[in-house]
Design a protein around this motif. Structure first.
Motif, PDB file in Angstrom:
ATOM      1  N   GLU A  33     -18.909 -56.878  50.887  1.00 45.75           N
ATOM      2  CA  GLU A  33     -18.930 -55.808  49.892  1.00 45.75           C
ATOM      3  C   GLU A  33     -19.416 -56.371  48.564  1.00 45.75           C
ATOM      4  OE1 GLU A  33     -15.791 -52.970  47.438  1.00 45.75           O
ATOM      5  OE2 GLU A  33     -15.084 -53.989  49.238  1.00 45.75           O
ATOM      6  N   ILE A  34     -20.335 -55.652  47.956  1.00 42.37           N
ATOM      7  CA  ILE A  34     -20.823 -55.986  46.624  1.00 42.37           C
ATOM      8  C   ILE A  34     -20.290 -54.892  45.699  1.00 42.37           C
ATOM      9  CG2 ILE A  34     -22.833 -56.448  45.169  1.00 42.37           C
ATOM     10  CD1 ILE A  34     -22.722 -58.316  47.624  1.00 42.37           C
ATOM     11  N   GLN A  48     -17.945 -59.954  44.761  1.00 43.24           N
ATOM     12  CA  GLN A  48     -18.465 -59.914  46.114  1.00 43.24           C
ATOM     13  C   GLN A  48     -17.345 -60.381  47.040  1.00 43.24           C
ATOM     14  OE1 GLN A  48     -21.149 -59.707  43.178  1.00 43.24           O
ATOM     15  NE2 GLN A  48     -20.147 -61.646  43.424  1.00 43.24           N
ATOM     16  N   LEU A  49     -17.111 -59.661  48.125  1.00 44.87           N
ATOM     17  CA  LEU A  49     -15.979 -60.027  48.974  1.00 44.87           C
ATOM     18  C   LEU A  49     -16.157 -59.607  50.418  1.00 44.87           C
ATOM     19  CD1 LEU A  49     -13.160 -57.499  48.706  1.00 44.87           C
ATOM     20  CD2 LEU A  49     -15.038 -57.345  47.092  1.00 44.87           C
ATOM     21  N   MET A  63     -13.470 -64.027  48.303  1.00 49.32           N
ATOM     22  CA  MET A  63     -14.191 -63.434  47.183  1.00 49.32           C
ATOM     23  C   MET A  63     -15.151 -64.451  46.574  1.00 49.32           C
ATOM     24  SD  MET A  63     -10.999 -61.363  45.431  1.00 49.32           S
ATOM     25  CE  MET A  63     -10.049 -62.830  45.066  1.00 49.32           C
ATOM     26  N   VAL A  64     -16.283 -63.957  46.120  1.00 47.63           N
ATOM     27  CA  VAL A  64     -17.276 -64.787  45.438  1.00 47.63           C
ATOM     28  C   VAL A  64     -17.546 -64.185  44.067  1.00 47.63           C
ATOM     29  CG1 VAL A  64     -19.702 -65.510  45.410  1.00 47.63           C
ATOM     30  CG2 VAL A  64     -18.393 -65.618  47.546  1.00 47.63           C
ATOM     31  N   LEU A  65     -17.571 -65.058  43.080  1.00 44.05           N
ATOM     32  CA  LEU A  65     -18.038 -64.702  41.746  1.00 44.05           C
ATOM     33  C   LEU A  65     -19.231 -65.598  41.445  1.00 44.05           C
ATOM     34  CD1 LEU A  65     -14.693 -64.549  39.733  1.00 44.05           C
ATOM     35  CD2 LEU A  65     -16.149 -62.611  40.306  1.00 44.05           C
ATOM     36  N   PHE A  66     -20.330 -65.001  41.014  1.00 46.09           N
ATOM     37  CA  PHE A  66     -21.482 -65.781  40.599  1.00 46.09           C
ATOM     38  C   PHE A  66     -21.190 -66.402  39.228  1.00 46.09           C
ATOM     39  CE2 PHE A  66     -23.605 -62.556  43.439  1.00 46.09           C
ATOM     40  CZ  PHE A  66     -23.837 -63.451  44.469  1.00 46.09           C
ATOM     41  N   GLY A 152     -20.092 -70.914  39.456  1.00 47.82           N
ATOM     42  CA  GLY A 152     -19.654 -69.841  40.343  1.00 47.82           C
ATOM     43  C   GLY A 152     -18.322 -70.223  40.975  1.00 47.82           C
ATOM     44  N   ALA A 153     -17.794 -69.356  41.842  1.00 47.05           N
ATOM     45  CA  ALA A 153     -16.495 -69.631  42.448  1.00 47.05           C
ATOM     46  C   ALA A 153     -16.334 -68.895  43.770  1.00 47.05           C
ATOM     47  CB  ALA A 153     -15.366 -69.238  41.503  1.00 47.05           C
ATOM     48  N   VAL A 154     -15.564 -69.512  44.646  1.00 47.16           N
ATOM     49  CA  VAL A 154     -15.118 -68.869  45.879  1.00 47.16           C
ATOM     50  C   VAL A 154     -13.598 -68.906  45.853  1.00 47.16           C
ATOM     51  CG1 VAL A 154     -15.113 -68.918  48.401  1.00 47.16           C
ATOM     52  CG2 VAL A 154     -17.188 -69.574  47.148  1.00 47.16           C
ATOM     53  N   ILE A 155     -12.994 -67.749  46.107  1.00 40.99           N
ATOM     54  CA  ILE A 155     -11.540 -67.599  46.020  1.00 40.99           C
ATOM     55  C   ILE A 155     -11.037 -66.954  47.301  1.00 40.99           C
ATOM     56  CG2 ILE A 155      -9.653 -66.557  44.703  1.00 40.99           C
ATOM     57  CD1 ILE A 155     -12.037 -66.056  42.526  1.00 40.99           C
ATOM     58  N   SER A 156     -10.014 -67.529  47.898  1.00 39.41           N
ATOM     59  CA  SER A 156      -9.323 -66.876  49.006  1.00 39.41           C
ATOM     60  C   SER A 156      -8.177 -66.073  48.409  1.00 39.41           C
ATOM     61  CB  SER A 156      -8.761 -67.901  49.991  1.00 39.41           C
ATOM     62  OG  SER A 156      -9.809 -68.600  50.630  1.00 39.41           O
ATOM     63  N   GLU A 157      -8.005 -64.863  48.914  1.00 38.53           N
ATOM     64  CA  GLU A 157      -6.886 -64.024  48.489  1.00 38.53           C
ATOM     65  C   GLU A 157      -5.999 -63.757  49.691  1.00 38.53           C
ATOM     66  OE1 GLU A 157      -6.115 -59.399  47.886  1.00 38.53           O
ATOM     67  OE2 GLU A 157      -7.605 -60.148  46.460  1.00 38.53           O
TER      68      GLU A 157
END
Length: 182
Positions: A33-34, A48-49, A63-66, A152-157
């Motif tokens: 999903e954007i 983005q997830l 989740m991704v944050l640019f 940027g970042a990648v996050i697990s929720e």
């Protein structure tokens, strides 16, 4: 968002998941999903997830944050009419740096920056910095927002049930649904 822009963002998301060594199935890759939150400012404000699971008891997302991208301030409020206690979520940084802001005493010299033109819609300024392997739990009805560092970042929720349509955003212009135009 035009489909070509969506496809470009999706490819970038897949690159970030690869950097974070996160394996996705083909179905998960197709379900990325954007979210531009209806603001049409995805470069600065968006998320983005991919959702792995969302049941009546638990939810897991990646989740991704640019670089410099911000997920806007919101809270997951209880809704007694449907028996929803609000979402409790734990963010675990997998790649990059996450500047997380929650309720509490404002932190001086914050590393994240409120996007220009949106200053009135970000009210919580207690900063928590998450680097790979670090995590933080956010309890129901806690206002929060987060932003990626320069890489940027990648996050697990990991959370209780996610009911995004009930999230309360500080910015009243936000609409929480992905939009893709052909």
């Amino acid at each position: 968002m035009k489909k070509t822009e969506y496809d470009e963002k999706r490819a970038g998301v897949l690159d970030y998941f690869e950097k974070a060594h996160i394996a996705l199935t083909d179905e998960e890759k197709e379900n990325i999903e954007i979210a531009d939150f209806g603001l049409n400012d995805i470069e600065r404000i968006g998320l983005q997830l991919v959702t792995y699971i969302n049941t009546d008891r638990c939810c897991a997302k990646e989740m991704v944050l640019f670089p410099g991208q911000t997920c806007p301030e919101h809270s997951h409020v209880p809704i007694s009419a449907i028996g929803y206690e609000g979402k409790e979520e734990t963010f675990r940084c997998r790649y990059g740096t996450v500047y997380l802001y929650v309720e509490g005493e404002a932190t001086g010299n914050s590393r994240g920056k409120i996007p220009a033109g949106y200053e009135g819609t970000y009210t919580v300024l207690h900063e928590i910095i998450l680097r790979p392997g670090q995590q933080h739990t956010i309890y129901p009805d806690t206002r929060h927002w987060f932003q990626a560092g320069p890489e940027g970042a990648v996050i697990s929720e990991f959370s209780t049930t996610s009911r995004d349509k009930y999230d309360i955003f500080t910015d009243k212009n936000i609409k929480r649904q992905p939009v893709i135009d052909n």
